[in-house]
Scaffold this active site. Structure first.
Site, mmCIF file in Angstrom:
data_model
loop_
_atom_site.group_PDB
_atom_site.id
_atom_site.type_symbol
_atom_site.label_atom_id
_atom_site.label_comp_id
_atom_site.label_asym_id
_atom_site.label_seq_id
_atom_site.Cartn_x
_atom_site.Cartn_y
_atom_site.Cartn_z
ATOM 1 N N LYS A 143 0.849 -1.210 0.000
ATOM 2 C CA LYS A 143 0.000 0.000 0.000
ATOM 3 C C LYS A 143 0.880 1.253 0.000
ATOM 4 C CE LYS A 143 0.861 2.075 3.758
ATOM 5 N NZ LYS A 143 1.456 2.604 4.678
ATOM 6 N N ASP B 74 -2.256 -1.158 9.935
ATOM 7 C CA ASP B 74 -2.450 -1.191 8.478
ATOM 8 C C ASP B 74 -3.084 -2.490 7.974
ATOM 9 O OD1 ASP B 74 -1.392 1.301 8.110
ATOM 10 O OD2 ASP B 74 0.610 0.599 7.567
HETATM 11 P P1 ATP Z 1 3.909 -0.490 7.804
HETATM 12 O O1 ATP Z 1 3.757 0.453 6.644
HETATM 13 O O2 ATP Z 1 2.726 -1.416 8.015
HETATM 14 O O3 ATP Z 1 4.390 0.167 9.073
HETATM 15 P P2 ATP Z 1 6.498 -1.217 6.842
HETATM 16 O O4 ATP Z 1 6.445 -1.369 5.363
HETATM 17 O O5 ATP Z 1 7.060 0.078 7.334
HETATM 18 O O6 ATP Z 1 5.061 -1.497 7.403
HETATM 19 P P3 ATP Z 1 7.313 -3.956 7.267
HETATM 20 O O7 ATP Z 1 7.914 -4.294 5.951
HETATM 21 O O8 ATP Z 1 5.977 -4.493 7.554
HETATM 22 O O9 ATP Z 1 7.343 -2.364 7.502
HETATM 23 O O10 ATP Z 1 8.368 -4.455 8.367
HETATM 24 C C1 ATP Z 1 8.579 -3.853 9.604
HETATM 25 C C2 ATP Z 1 9.308 -4.833 10.523
HETATM 26 O O11 ATP Z 1 8.455 -5.923 10.827
HETATM 27 C C3 ATP Z 1 10.563 -5.439 9.922
HETATM 28 O O12 ATP Z 1 11.668 -4.934 10.607
HETATM 29 C C4 ATP Z 1 10.444 -6.951 10.068
HETATM 30 O O13 ATP Z 1 11.509 -7.518 10.777
HETATM 31 C C5 ATP Z 1 9.156 -7.164 10.842
HETATM 32 N N1 ATP Z 1 8.257 -8.190 10.221
HETATM 33 C C6 ATP Z 1 7.468 -9.052 10.869
HETATM 34 N N2 ATP Z 1 6.767 -9.808 10.015
HETATM 35 C C7 ATP Z 1 7.094 -9.414 8.773
HETATM 36 C C8 ATP Z 1 6.675 -9.823 7.469
HETATM 37 N N3 ATP Z 1 5.786 -10.801 7.259
HETATM 38 N N4 ATP Z 1 7.202 -9.167 6.407
HETATM 39 C C9 ATP Z 1 8.095 -8.150 6.614
HETATM 40 N N5 ATP Z 1 8.523 -7.749 7.816
HETATM 41 C C10 ATP Z 1 8.039 -8.360 8.906
#
Ligand code: ATP
Length: 302
Positions: free
Chosen positions: A11, A138
């Site tokens: 997203k 999210d």
């Molecule tokens: P959001 O926008 O929902 O805050 P994001 O894109 O900033 O997400 P993610 O890629 O979801 O961040 O990852 C954040 C942290 O969550 C990472 O440091 C990772 O170690 C942990 N994590 C736990 N489960 C997952 C998963 N299925 N995929 C990616 N990261 C994960």
């Protein structure tokens, strides 16, 4: 053994504002969220011959235990459905991690959707969304997909007319930004200009990219762009490359540009690739109308 494989789309936030704070310290948001074609692939296998909840993921830095959002989604669903079977989840990560693209949230949403399909009528739609909100702010949007207004911490959703096929260029420099780090430093008084809520919603209703560009913005840029000048540079390069709109997604560090057509986004990709360090992730994508969906092979002319 039964299995279901779903595509878990990333997203972006077409606009993001902070409108207050909850008693527990969480920031209250006003944000327009949008699914894009960039997606992870999530395979869920279930059966009495499986043991507990197991995650297989080849990508570096992703936990495979209860810290994984997909693991938590499976635990919550199986408990709510009162099913003893084991669950094996295989994650194929394409969404950059800790990028502001909700990769982990979308994996969790895809696990909920896949288990709901594998065990139909065990969990109501209402409960499914409640489980989503328990995993993370999210996850509810990722389960819904398309285009939606998010309020509360992002879990109170109002679907908006899906704005499909908008060409997007995603640009993520080679560092991570953690959401909690950004919110800890955020001060509304330093946020600068904020998105015009009414004008953003009208622009989305009318699919008017020019009006969206004028009204949109992400107040969290006041933290991330200040700490990382590289992000301001990426924003400027996207604007130089004719993006109608260039905004940070979520708490960053991904900055995305929205373009009027595919030629413009392709030309921008070439331009930014020349200007930015080699380890920058620069990906073309487009907006889509759904959340987790079946990974069916493409059949031309069907
Ligand atoms: P959001 O926008 O929902 O805050 P994001 O894109 O900033 O997400 P993610 O890629 O979801 O961040 O990852 C954040 C942290 O969550 C990472 O440091 C990772 O170690 C942990 N994590 C736990 N489960 C997952 C998963 N299925 N995929 C990616 N990261 C994960």
């Amino acid at each position: 053994m039964k299995s279901q494989t779903l595509i878990a789309p990333a997203k972006i936030n077409l606009a993001l504002d902070v409108v207050g704070r909850r008693e527990d310290g969480y920031h209250l948001l006003w944000t327009v969220m949008q699914s894009i074609a960039l997606a992870d692939r999530v395979m869920v296998e279930v059966g009495p011959d499986q043991e507990g909840i197991k995650i297989t993921c080849g990508a570096a830095g992703i936990p495979s235990d209860e810290r994984n959002t997909a693991w938590r989604a499976a635990r919550l669903f199986m408990d709510a459905a009162k099913i003893q079977d084991g669950v094996h989840i295989t994650l194929e990560k394409n969404i950059p991690v800790a990028a502001g693209l909700a990769g982990g949230s979308s994996d969790a949403a895809a696990v909920l959707a896949a288990l709901d399909q594998l065990y139909p009528q065990h969990v109501s739609r209402e409960l499914l969304f409640e489980l989503a909100a328990r995993i993370g702010a999210d996850v509810s949007f990722c389960l819904l997909g398309g285009t939606a207004l998010g309020e509360g911490v992002g879990e109170i959703l109002t679907p908006l007319p899906a704005w499909e096929q908008l060409p997007i260029l995603l640009c993520k420099p080679n560092f991570d930004i953690h959401t909690s780090w950004v919110f800890k430093r955020f001060r509304l008084s330093d946020a600068g200009s904020r998105p015009d809520h009414r004008a953003v919603l009208e622009a989305v209703q009318r699919r008017d990219l020019g009006a969206l560009a004028e009204a949109s913005g992400n107040v969290l840029e006041s933290v991330s762009l200040k700490a990382y000048p590289e992000l301001r540079r990426i924003k400027n390069l996207l604007t130089e490359a004719d993006a109608a709109l260039a905004v940070m997604s979520g708490s960053g560090p991904t900055i995305f540009g929205v373009f009027r057509d595919e030629h413009a986004s392709a030309a921008a990709q070439v331009y930014l690739t020349k200007k930015l360090p080699e380890d920058t992730i620069i990906l073309r994508s487009k907006t889509i109308a759904d959340g987790p969906r079946e990974d069916t092979p493409y059949v031309p002319f069907s």
